[in-house]
Enzyme design. Structure first.
Site, short mmCIF file in Angstrom:
data_model
loop_
_atom_site.label_atom_id
_atom_site.label_comp_id
_atom_site.label_asym_id
_atom_site.label_seq_id
_atom_site.Cartn_x
_atom_site.Cartn_y
_atom_site.Cartn_z
CD GLU A 110 0.01 7.15 7.99
OE1 GLU A 110 1.24 7.29 7.91
OE2 GLU A 110 -0.51 6.13 8.49
CE1 TYR B 266 12.62 16.24 9.16
CE2 TYR B 266 11.91 15.72 11.39
CZ TYR B 266 12.81 15.57 10.35
OH TYR B 266 13.89 14.76 10.51
CE1 TYR C 98 3.94 5.33 4.42
CE2 TYR C 98 3.32 7.43 5.41
CZ TYR C 98 3.39 6.05 5.46
OH TYR C 98 2.90 5.40 6.55
CG ASP D 18 6.62 3.25 6.79
OD1 ASP D 18 6.94 2.07 6.54
OD2 ASP D 18 6.02 3.59 7.83
CB CYS E 192 10.17 -6.74 11.78
SG CYS E 192 11.60 -7.09 10.76
#
Ligand code: SF4
Length: 351
Positions: free
Chosen positions: A46, A91, A129, A147, A199
């Site tokens: 994650e 990051y 999250y 998310d 989606c």
């Protein structure tokens, strides 16, 4: 527009049945019928998957779990090793937080992840999250895992017209309507899979979507209009110089960046400051510096043009050290790896 009123129970039942038949096979997921995935693997995946894609994160996940199979192994790793292994995932504050969290789990919790959302949230570097995702997927807790994918699915199912970020509380509230004590881990993953494979942001496959008859966004005829986004302010641009200094053995000068700030604690090439103006001032060490073009890189909050200067020299700056080019290429964050590659357009340096 046909009137569609999404039925929460029907959507849940359909999507869970679809997940049972079509769940993605992901390296960090437990095989069908197996016990739940270890919390370490859920947490690691994650953190890696925030802001990057499954194909990009997968080799990193394999490399990390081969090298550090459990949270206590990771906790015992050297900072520089972990930063190096993280290079390319971006990051970099996450890599530092990853280590801080692993050390807290190893040191304060006997190597066992807390099994509640609140307990996970109290760990260093674990945000709302990640805490919800680990609680749901690893411990089957009824946590609302929201998310970007989930926001988009909710915005489409309910045709939410409010643009994000203002719509976020409403999207979270809508997502919470579906969370129950019945298979919460599978529900979270079913929703993630629907967002990732059906989606999708630009081209949803509504024709094969298991909940298409419940979707208000589809009924509008323009499902891709959702999620509605507020116009983004333009990203500022900065410029800087990267110094690629080689010695006679073809090694390159590198430095460890300061702990605080962008790419903090990571390996870097020496650079000037990065500013809105064209960089000026003398190079940090005297040498026959030659221009080798420029590279472009986009960070979260700004874009950067880095002009690359290259030279041969024997005296690195006091903060620099020599490293074989191959090792540096593997360990440098992407922006510096690009600059190092750029320096090789001056082949006469290596004759
Ligand atoms: S019908 Fe289309 S827009 Fe609606 S949830 Fe399914 S894939 Fe998304």
């Amino acid at each position: 527009m046909a009137h569609v009123s999404p039925d929460i129970s029907a959507i849940r039942a359909r999507l869970l049945a679809w997940y049972d038949a079509h769940a993605r096979s992901l390296p960090w997921r437990a095989a069908a019928g197996a016990a739940r995935t270890e919390p370490y693997r859920v947490w690691l995946s994650e953190v890696m998957l925030q802001q990057t894609t499954v194909p990009h994160a997968t080799p990193y996940f394999h490399a990390f779990t081969m090298r550090w199979p459990g949270v206590e192994d990771l906790a015992a790793a050297e900072d520089a090793e972990v930063m190096g292994a993280w290079a390319g995932l971006g990051y970099y504050a996450r890599a530092r937080n990853l280590l801080a969290c692993a050390r807290a789990v190893a040191g304060d919790h006997g190597g066992v992840f807390p099994d509640t959302e609140a307990g996970l949230l109290a760990l260093p570097g674990v945000g709302a999250y990640t805490a919800a995702a680990v609680a749901a997927i690893a411990f089957d807790r009824a946590a609302n895992v929201v998310d970007g994918n989930v926001e988009r699915v909710m915005a489409r199912l309910f045709a939410v017209e409010t643009p994000v970020p203002a719509a976020r509380p409403e999207l979270r509230r809508l997502a919470a309507l579906f969370v129950t004590d019945d298979r919460p881990g599978d529900w979270a993953q079913a929703l993630m899979d629907l967002g990732a494979t059906v989606c999708r942001p630009r081209s949803p496959s509504c024709d094969i979507c298991p909940v298409s008859d419940q979707c208000r966004g589809l009924a509008t005829g323009e499902p891709t209009r959702f999620l509605v986004k507020a116009r983004k302010a333009d990203r500022p641009h900065r410029r800087g110089l990267a110094y690629v200094l080689f010695d006679a053995q073809g090694r390159v000068a590198v430095e460890t960046r300061p702990d605080k700030g962008l790419l903090g604690g990571m390996l870097g090439l020496p650079t000037s400051d990065w500013t809105a103006e064209d960089p000026s001032g003398p190079p940090p060490v005297p040498a026959d510096w030659r221009a080798a073009g420029a590279v472009e890189h986009v960070f979260t909050h700004f874009s950067l043009t880095l002009t690359v200067l290259t030279a041969q020299g024997q005296t690195p700056h006091a903060d620099w050290r020599w490293m074989p080019v191959q090792d540096a290429r593997a360990a440098l964050p992407t922006v510096f790896a690009k600059a190092l590659d750029r320096a090789f357009i001056e082949p006469d340096l290596f004759l």
